[in-house]
Motif scaffolding. Structure first.
Motif, PDB file in Angstrom:
ATOM      1  N   ALA A 145       0.817  -1.224   0.000  1.00 59.75           N
ATOM      2  CA  ALA A 145       0.000   0.000   0.000  1.00 59.75           C
ATOM      3  C   ALA A 145       0.848   1.270   0.000  1.00 59.75           C
ATOM      4  O   ALA A 145       0.529   2.236   0.683  1.00 59.75           O
ATOM      5  N   ASP A 146       1.934   1.250  -0.774  1.00 58.27           N
ATOM      6  CA  ASP A 146       2.799   2.427  -0.902  1.00 58.27           C
ATOM      7  C   ASP A 146       2.239   3.306  -2.021  1.00 58.27           C
ATOM      8  O   ASP A 146       2.587   3.145  -3.190  1.00 58.27           O
ATOM      9  N   ARG A 147       1.394   4.236  -1.639  1.00 57.48           N
ATOM     10  CA  ARG A 147       0.673   5.050  -2.621  1.00 57.48           C
ATOM     11  C   ARG A 147       1.610   5.873  -3.494  1.00 57.48           C
ATOM     12  O   ARG A 147       1.432   5.948  -4.711  1.00 57.48           O
ATOM     13  N   GLU A 148       2.623   6.478  -2.923  1.00 58.62           N
ATOM     14  CA  GLU A 148       3.536   7.316  -3.691  1.00 58.62           C
ATOM     15  C   GLU A 148       4.360   6.474  -4.664  1.00 58.62           C
ATOM     16  O   GLU A 148       4.628   6.897  -5.797  1.00 58.62           O
ATOM     17  N   ALA A 149       4.784   5.305  -4.229  1.00 56.57           N
ATOM     18  CA  ALA A 149       5.540   4.419  -5.126  1.00 56.57           C
ATOM     19  C   ALA A 149       4.664   3.979  -6.288  1.00 56.57           C
ATOM     20  O   ALA A 149       5.122   3.931  -7.438  1.00 56.57           O
ATOM     21  N   MET A 150       3.400   3.664  -6.033  1.00 56.74           N
ATOM     22  CA  MET A 150       2.495   3.269  -7.108  1.00 56.74           C
ATOM     23  C   MET A 150       2.362   4.394  -8.136  1.00 56.74           C
ATOM     24  O   MET A 150       2.358   4.149  -9.346  1.00 56.74           O
ATOM     25  N   LYS A 151       2.243   5.621  -7.674  1.00 54.46           N
ATOM     26  CA  LYS A 151       2.084   6.755  -8.582  1.00 54.46           C
ATOM     27  C   LYS A 151       3.267   6.882  -9.540  1.00 54.46           C
ATOM     28  O   LYS A 151       3.104   7.286 -10.691  1.00 54.46           O
ATOM     29  N   ARG A 152       4.467   6.517  -9.069  1.00 57.64           N
ATOM     30  CA  ARG A 152       5.660   6.630  -9.930  1.00 57.64           C
ATOM     31  C   ARG A 152       5.606   5.688 -11.120  1.00 57.64           C
ATOM     32  O   ARG A 152       6.270   5.926 -12.127  1.00 57.64           O
ATOM     33  N   PHE A 153       4.843   4.631 -11.024  1.00 54.39           N
ATOM     34  CA  PHE A 153       4.759   3.654 -12.107  1.00 54.39           C
ATOM     35  C   PHE A 153       3.551   3.895 -13.017  1.00 54.39           C
ATOM     36  O   PHE A 153       3.361   3.175 -13.987  1.00 54.39           O
ATOM     37  N   LEU A 154       2.763   4.900 -12.706  1.00 52.59           N
ATOM     38  CA  LEU A 154       1.550   5.181 -13.462  1.00 52.59           C
ATOM     39  C   LEU A 154       1.721   6.418 -14.338  1.00 52.59           C
ATOM     40  O   LEU A 154       2.279   7.421 -13.888  1.00 52.59           O
TER      41      LEU A 154
END
Length: 299
Positions: free
Chosen positions: A193-202
């Motif tokens: 649930a690392d929201r900021e890390a997910m955003k980097r891949f989107l």
């Protein structure tokens, strides 16, 4: 259908069967419907005068395509009243599984959920013409014979379909391994649930298309934006199903994808589009009717 049970006279059908399934699935987007069409084609094959056929394979392709067009037309009213977005039933393959006769359909990028999502906008005959030409490399005289239309009409249909596909679904030729590596990193971020890390891949304008079919809760409209999509995955982990979610990598319709499990049971099959090293679109199938052939547990 068991290949060993077929008599010698049916061997042309057995040889063509993976191709016939590929055509039917690309037309209909549902495994059961595709298998029914192939079964109907076999029944007609058993009744045909084989000696009178100039090309057994061409005959089988023609019959299968026409049966698929008829079935797609019959399904149009049903799909028009479908709750939310309609996505195809995912064809899932795990690394440990052996290939099946139908795996030819699963190994090709042109059967991706993204492409089938776009093809849903085409009329049945237009869809058939596009697939026969662009996917199966049929000549226009053969396409015209299959559809019972003129060559000029078939060329127009294919041209319109190609332009529609290009407009709605740009293609990016990137090795599957690169996609798999990116998806593994995204899965790891989603798992914690690392929201900021997910955003980097989107991608900034990433879109999510979800299909619950009215059977389970799902988004009825397309969602857009990296922050919003990261929030969707974060919400599933931290709020809807805290510490109850597992992800598993899989090949879905010939491309890297994710299976998501809640309390050890399949919850969704997720396919992805990639562009410029980012996830450009996510296609989430949650309709339980379309998950019957997906591994039921993550083990």
């Amino acid at each position: 259908m068991n290949t060993l049970a077929f008599p010698l006279s049916d061997q042309p059908f057995v040889a063509a069967r993976p191709r016939l399934f590929s055509i039917a699935y690309r037309m209909l987007g549902m495994r059961a419907d595709a298998e029914d069409v192939v079964q109907d084609a076999w029944l007609r094959w058993r009744e045909a005068d084989h000696a009178a056929l100039q090309s057994e394979t061409a005959w089988l392709v023609t019959v299968t395509t026409r049966l698929a067009i008829d079935r797609l037309r019959a399904r149009q009213n049903e799909r028009a009243s479908y709750t939310g977005n309609w996505l195809p039933e995912p064809l899932v393959e795990l690394a440990s599984e052996e290939h099946t006769p139908e795996s030819a359909a699963e190994q090709a990028s042109d059967v991706s959920v993204a492409i089938l999502w776009v093809l849903e906008r085409l009329a049945p005959e237009e869809r058939a013409a596009f697939l026969l030409r662009q996917v199966f490399d049929e000549d226009y005289p053969d396409i015209a014979a299959t559809l019972g239309r003129s060559e000029a009409s078939c060329r127009q249909m294919v041209h319109r379909a190609v332009e529609r596909v290009k407009l709605e679904q740009p293609r990016f030729e990137v090795p599957a391994e690169s996609h798999r590596e990116l998806l593994a990193k995204f899965m790891q971020a989603a798992s914690v649930a690392d929201r900021e890390a997910m955003k980097r891949f989107l991608a900034p304008d990433v879109a999510v298309v979800a299909d619950g079919g009215g059977k389970v809760n799902s988004f009825l409209r397309i969602l857009r934006g990296a922050g919003r999509i990261a929030g969707v995955f974060y919400w599933a982990l931290e709020h809807a199903f805290p510490r109850r979610v597992q992800y598993r990598m899989a090949t879905i319709n010939g491309a890297p994808g994710l299976l998501r499990y809640v309390d050890g049971k399949i919850e969704s099959a997720q396919s992805f589009d990639f562009a410029d090293g980012k996830i450009a679109a996510v296609y989430i199938v949650r309709n339980p009717d379309k998950l019957r052939n997906v591994p039921a547990s993550p083990d």
